[in-house]
Scaffold this active site. Structure first.
Site, mmCIF file in Angstrom:
data_model
loop_
_atom_site.group_PDB
_atom_site.id
_atom_site.type_symbol
_atom_site.label_atom_id
_atom_site.label_comp_id
_atom_site.label_asym_id
_atom_site.label_seq_id
_atom_site.Cartn_x
_atom_site.Cartn_y
_atom_site.Cartn_z
ATOM 1 N N PRO A 16 0.782 -1.222 0.000
ATOM 2 C CA PRO A 16 0.000 0.000 0.000
ATOM 3 C C PRO A 16 0.821 1.284 0.000
ATOM 4 O O PRO A 16 1.875 1.362 0.633
ATOM 5 C CB PRO A 16 -0.832 -0.102 1.281
ATOM 6 C CG PRO A 16 -0.180 -1.151 2.102
ATOM 7 C CD PRO A 16 0.497 -2.085 1.153
ATOM 8 N N ASN A 17 0.298 2.245 -0.715
ATOM 9 C CA ASN A 17 0.824 3.617 -0.821
ATOM 10 C C ASN A 17 2.048 3.744 -1.717
ATOM 11 O O ASN A 17 2.504 4.854 -1.979
ATOM 12 C CB ASN A 17 1.124 4.210 0.577
ATOM 13 C CG ASN A 17 -0.122 4.284 1.435
ATOM 14 O OD1 ASN A 17 -1.088 4.917 1.046
ATOM 15 N ND2 ASN A 17 -0.137 3.606 2.574
ATOM 16 N N ARG A 24 4.538 11.046 -2.603
ATOM 17 C CA ARG A 24 4.379 10.646 -1.206
ATOM 18 C C ARG A 24 5.655 10.951 -0.418
ATOM 19 O O ARG A 24 6.697 10.323 -0.662
ATOM 20 C CB ARG A 24 4.114 9.142 -1.141
ATOM 21 C CG ARG A 24 4.044 8.605 0.268
ATOM 22 C CD ARG A 24 4.118 7.083 0.296
ATOM 23 N NE ARG A 24 4.000 6.589 1.649
ATOM 24 C CZ ARG A 24 4.294 5.352 2.024
ATOM 25 N NH1 ARG A 24 4.699 4.467 1.121
ATOM 26 N NH2 ARG A 24 4.187 4.986 3.273
ATOM 27 N N TYR A 29 10.900 9.089 0.833
ATOM 28 C CA TYR A 29 10.894 8.032 -0.179
ATOM 29 C C TYR A 29 11.516 8.433 -1.513
ATOM 30 O O TYR A 29 11.619 7.613 -2.419
ATOM 31 C CB TYR A 29 9.450 7.541 -0.388
ATOM 32 C CG TYR A 29 8.861 6.936 0.877
ATOM 33 C CD1 TYR A 29 9.381 5.758 1.395
ATOM 34 C CD2 TYR A 29 7.828 7.560 1.577
ATOM 35 C CE1 TYR A 29 8.879 5.202 2.565
ATOM 36 C CE2 TYR A 29 7.314 7.018 2.745
ATOM 37 C CZ TYR A 29 7.845 5.838 3.236
ATOM 38 O OH TYR A 29 7.362 5.291 4.382
ATOM 39 N N ASN A 80 8.190 -5.359 -1.489
ATOM 40 C CA ASN A 80 8.136 -4.265 -0.521
ATOM 41 C C ASN A 80 6.738 -4.298 0.075
ATOM 42 O O ASN A 80 5.787 -3.790 -0.534
ATOM 43 C CB ASN A 80 8.412 -2.916 -1.183
ATOM 44 C CG ASN A 80 8.481 -1.798 -0.147
ATOM 45 O OD1 ASN A 80 8.038 -1.968 0.985
ATOM 46 N ND2 ASN A 80 9.021 -0.665 -0.537
ATOM 47 N N ALA A 83 3.587 -0.953 4.798
ATOM 48 C CA ALA A 83 3.224 -1.040 6.227
ATOM 49 C C ALA A 83 2.878 -2.468 6.655
ATOM 50 O O ALA A 83 3.015 -2.808 7.843
ATOM 51 C CB ALA A 83 2.062 -0.099 6.525
ATOM 52 N N GLU A 104 13.130 -9.071 0.641
ATOM 53 C CA GLU A 104 12.345 -7.968 1.208
ATOM 54 C C GLU A 104 13.088 -6.673 0.910
ATOM 55 O O GLU A 104 14.293 -6.587 1.185
ATOM 56 C CB GLU A 104 12.220 -8.181 2.722
ATOM 57 C CG GLU A 104 11.511 -7.048 3.448
ATOM 58 C CD GLU A 104 11.566 -7.216 4.973
ATOM 59 O OE1 GLU A 104 12.050 -8.269 5.477
ATOM 60 O OE2 GLU A 104 11.139 -6.274 5.668
ATOM 61 N N HIS A 106 13.033 -2.244 1.001
ATOM 62 C CA HIS A 106 12.435 -0.983 1.460
ATOM 63 C C HIS A 106 13.211 0.166 0.852
ATOM 64 O O HIS A 106 14.441 0.099 0.719
ATOM 65 C CB HIS A 106 12.474 -0.892 2.987
ATOM 66 C CG HIS A 106 11.703 -1.971 3.650
ATOM 67 N ND1 HIS A 106 10.334 -1.971 3.717
ATOM 68 C CD2 HIS A 106 12.113 -3.126 4.229
ATOM 69 C CE1 HIS A 106 9.924 -3.067 4.322
ATOM 70 N NE2 HIS A 106 10.984 -3.799 4.643
ATOM 71 N N ARG A 113 13.920 4.730 11.648
ATOM 72 C CA ARG A 113 12.697 5.541 11.706
ATOM 73 C C ARG A 113 11.910 5.246 12.986
ATOM 74 O O ARG A 113 12.478 4.836 13.973
ATOM 75 C CB ARG A 113 11.885 5.297 10.426
ATOM 76 C CG ARG A 113 12.662 5.688 9.163
ATOM 77 C CD ARG A 113 11.864 5.482 7.903
ATOM 78 N NE ARG A 113 10.656 6.291 7.911
ATOM 79 C CZ ARG A 113 9.594 6.054 7.138
ATOM 80 N NH1 ARG A 113 9.611 5.022 6.292
ATOM 81 N NH2 ARG A 113 8.525 6.825 7.207
HETATM 82 C C1 DQA Z 1 8.543 1.176 3.398
HETATM 83 C C2 DQA Z 1 8.752 1.368 4.908
HETATM 84 C C3 DQA Z 1 7.470 1.065 5.657
HETATM 85 O O1 DQA Z 1 7.666 1.279 7.056
HETATM 86 C C4 DQA Z 1 6.342 1.985 5.186
HETATM 87 O O2 DQA Z 1 5.134 1.640 5.828
HETATM 88 C C5 DQA Z 1 6.187 2.013 3.711
HETATM 89 C C6 DQA Z 1 7.376 1.999 2.869
HETATM 90 C C7 DQA Z 1 9.790 1.576 2.569
HETATM 91 O O3 DQA Z 1 9.864 1.181 1.433
HETATM 92 O O4 DQA Z 1 10.642 2.315 3.075
HETATM 93 O O5 DQA Z 1 5.080 2.147 3.197
HETATM 94 O O6 DQA Z 1 8.285 -0.200 3.147
#
Ligand code: DQA
Length: 152
Positions: A16-17, A24, A29, A80, A83, A104, A106, A113
């Site tokens: 998500p997002n 964003r 990011y 990725n 959340a 995985e 990010h 963070r």
């Molecule tokens: C994320 C880090 C996560 O904590 C966050 O909720 C995201 C993006 C990253 O790519 O840095 O949505 O996965």
């Protein structure tokens, strides 16, 4: 996808997002858009002779179904989970079934963070984790699959 020729199949899955990359929280990011991320994955995949398919969803159930699809297609996974990383045991259980490489990724470094981001419930079932390099985290993940594939 054949293991020869075009090469091994890799699903690059985004939670998500992440479709809102670029607009964003760019200070966290980065400025690359989701479209930029998709082209980076496609071009890096082509350079490594991997057949890369990149997808994004806001939906946990859809992400889990895509993991099942990757397992059935014998594809490796770069994921990725956004959340979901921090609380989705359902996602972890889906990834635990993978027999190929699971990386995985990010964009940010969650360990630097907020505290709720320090735990990843999927890390233990991933082959490895790459975090903190913006969209380059994905390139590094694909390169790791190219070099260290565990199956195929
Ligand atoms: C994320 C880090 C996560 O904590 C966050 O909720 C995201 C993006 C990253 O790519 O840095 O949505 O996965």
């Amino acid at each position: 996808m054949s293991r020869e020729g075009v090469g091994r199949s890799v699903f690059v899955l985004n939670g998500p997002n992440l479709g809102r990359l670029g607009s964003r929280e760019p200070e966290v990011y980065g400025h690359a858009s989701y479209a930029d991320l998709v082209s980076l994955c496609e071009s890096e995949g082509a350079a490594l002779s991997l057949s890369v398919e990149t997808r994004q969803t806001e939906d946990e159930a859809e992400l889990i179904r895509w993991i099942h699809e990757a397992i059935d297609a014998d594809a490796d996974i770069v994921i990725n989970p956004a959340a979901f990383t921090h609380y989705s045991y359902a996602l972890r259980d889906a990834l635990a079934q993978c027999t190929g490489t699971v990386i995985e990724v990010h964009l940010s470094n969650p360990a630097s963070r907020e505290e709720f981001r320090h735990e990843s419930v999927v890390a233990a079932v991933a082959t490895g984790t790459i975090a903190g390099f913006g969209v380059e985290s994905y390139r590094l993940a694909l390169q790791a699959i190219g070099r260290f594939r565990t199956s195929g």
